[in-house]
Design an enzyme around this catalytic site. Structure first.
Site, PDB file in Angstrom:
ATOM      1  N   TYR A  13      -2.100   0.206  10.480  1.00 29.11           N
ATOM      2  CA  TYR A  13      -2.083  -0.250   9.086  1.00 29.11           C
ATOM      3  C   TYR A  13      -0.736   0.112   8.445  1.00 29.11           C
ATOM      4  O   TYR A  13      -0.114  -0.711   7.768  1.00 29.11           O
ATOM      5  CB  TYR A  13      -3.245   0.403   8.338  1.00 29.11           C
ATOM      6  CG  TYR A  13      -3.392  -0.036   6.903  1.00 29.11           C
ATOM      7  CD1 TYR A  13      -3.595  -1.371   6.573  1.00 29.11           C
ATOM      8  CD2 TYR A  13      -3.338   0.898   5.865  1.00 29.11           C
ATOM      9  CE1 TYR A  13      -3.747  -1.769   5.243  1.00 29.11           C
ATOM     10  CE2 TYR A  13      -3.496   0.516   4.540  1.00 29.11           C
ATOM     11  CZ  TYR A  13      -3.697  -0.818   4.230  1.00 29.11           C
ATOM     12  OH  TYR A  13      -3.841  -1.211   2.918  1.00 29.11           O
TER      13      TYR A  13
ATOM     14  N   SER B 193       0.860  -1.195   0.000  1.00 30.88           N
ATOM     15  CA  SER B 193       0.000   0.000   0.000  1.00 30.88           C
ATOM     16  C   SER B 193       0.890   1.236   0.000  1.00 30.88           C
ATOM     17  O   SER B 193       2.059   1.172   0.393  1.00 30.88           O
ATOM     18  CB  SER B 193      -0.845   0.004   1.277  1.00 30.88           C
ATOM     19  OG  SER B 193      -1.488   1.250   1.476  1.00 30.88           O
TER      20      SER B 193
HETATM   21  C1  8X3 Z   1      -4.934   1.745   0.916  1.00 32.44           C
HETATM   22  C2  8X3 Z   1      -4.397   3.110   0.897  1.00 32.44           C
HETATM   23  O1  8X3 Z   1      -4.657   5.422   1.932  1.00 32.44           O
HETATM   24  O2  8X3 Z   1      -6.161   3.724   2.751  1.00 32.44           O
HETATM   25  O3  8X3 Z   1      -3.989   0.779   1.183  1.00 32.44           O
HETATM   26  O4  8X3 Z   1      -3.845   3.672   3.375  1.00 32.44           O
HETATM   27  S1  8X3 Z   1      -4.797   3.997   2.303  1.00 32.44           S
END
Ligand code: 8X3
Length: 246
Positions: free
Chosen positions: A145, A132
């Site tokens: 994340y 990502s």
């Molecule tokens: C997805 C991009 O901006 O939601 O992996 O982190 S974000």
């Protein structure tokens, strides 16, 4: 003699994984469509003449059992993953961070380890890992994340160094804003209003098919070409915090 290439795609029950399974099948691969949800992978495999695999990449035994069924593999797409929650660090749920690490990082580790001998034996293997833009930069509420995606990127970059000299290329795709059925909904525990707000006013967020096109391109280039890292954002997203909304 030419033979049909064998691809394994994780997280194939929806979004980027399902689109990638379709795209690779279109490009001539036999695809093992792998995910937890049996009904979905069965329907997809039927559609693309592939093989459905019910497998949770957070389950060591399930991944090992799947790997033991394969004779050969040419391409692994580590796509299973996702975000859980958007809490600031101050109030973060440790369990959410653990779950994100498990699926994004250790899921990639488990499948890669299990299939690596076959990928090397193929003589022309490819591993594409979907990380990502959160593997490049952090943002408020994205700590868990981003930590997982940075770790996934560290895994991929380490692997590329360690495989130098082996016939396996190591590719990373870093999508920015992609509007899929489930990514934002999963992140916000099914809260449709919060999920919709992510894409509010963005004229053309990327689609799962857009990323599938990128993955298939990197995986079907002549084998001596290794796209190390591809960062893909919609035109409206110049940077993580710089999004044009109408
Ligand atoms: C997805 C991009 O901006 O939601 O992996 O982190 S974000």
């Amino acid at each position: 003699m030419s033979y049909q290439k064998i691809a394994v795609v994780s997280g194939a029950s929806s979004g980027i994984g399902a689109a990638t399974a379709r795209s690779l099948a279109q490009a001539g691969h036999h695809v093992y469509a792998l995910a937890r949800r049996t009904e979905r992978v069965e329907a997809l495999a039927k559609e693309i003449n592939g093989t459905p695999v019910t497998c949770d990449v957070t389950d060591d035994a399930a991944v090992a059992a799947f790997a033991a069924t394969l004779d050969r593999v040419d391409l692994l797409v580590n796509n299973a993953g996702g975000a859980i929650g958007a809490d600031p660090v101050a109030t973060a749920e440790v369990a959410d961070w653990q779950a994100m690490y498990d699926v994004n990082v250790l899921g990639t580790l488990r499948l890669t380890k299990a299939l690596l001998p076959a990928l090397v034996a193929s003589g022309a293997g490819t591993i594409v890992t979907v990380s990502s833009t959160a593997g490049l930069i952090v943002y408020e509420g994205g700590g868990g994340y981003a930590a997982a995606k940075h770790a996934q990127t560290a895994l991929v970059e380490t692997l590329r160094l360690e495989l130098c000299g082996e016939p396996v290329r190591v590719v990373e795709i870093d999508p920015g804003m992609v509007k899929t059925d489930e990514f934002a909904l999963n992140r916000f525990s099914g809260d449709t209003t919060r999920a919709a707000a992510v894409y509010q006013g963005v004229e053309h967020p990327l689609t799962a098919d857009d990323i599938a096109t990128c993955i298939t391109w990197t995986a079907t280039l002549p084998h001596h070409i290794n796209i190390d890292r591809m960062v893909v954002r919609p035109l409206a997203q110049a940077a993580q915090h710089k999004v044009h909304r109408v």
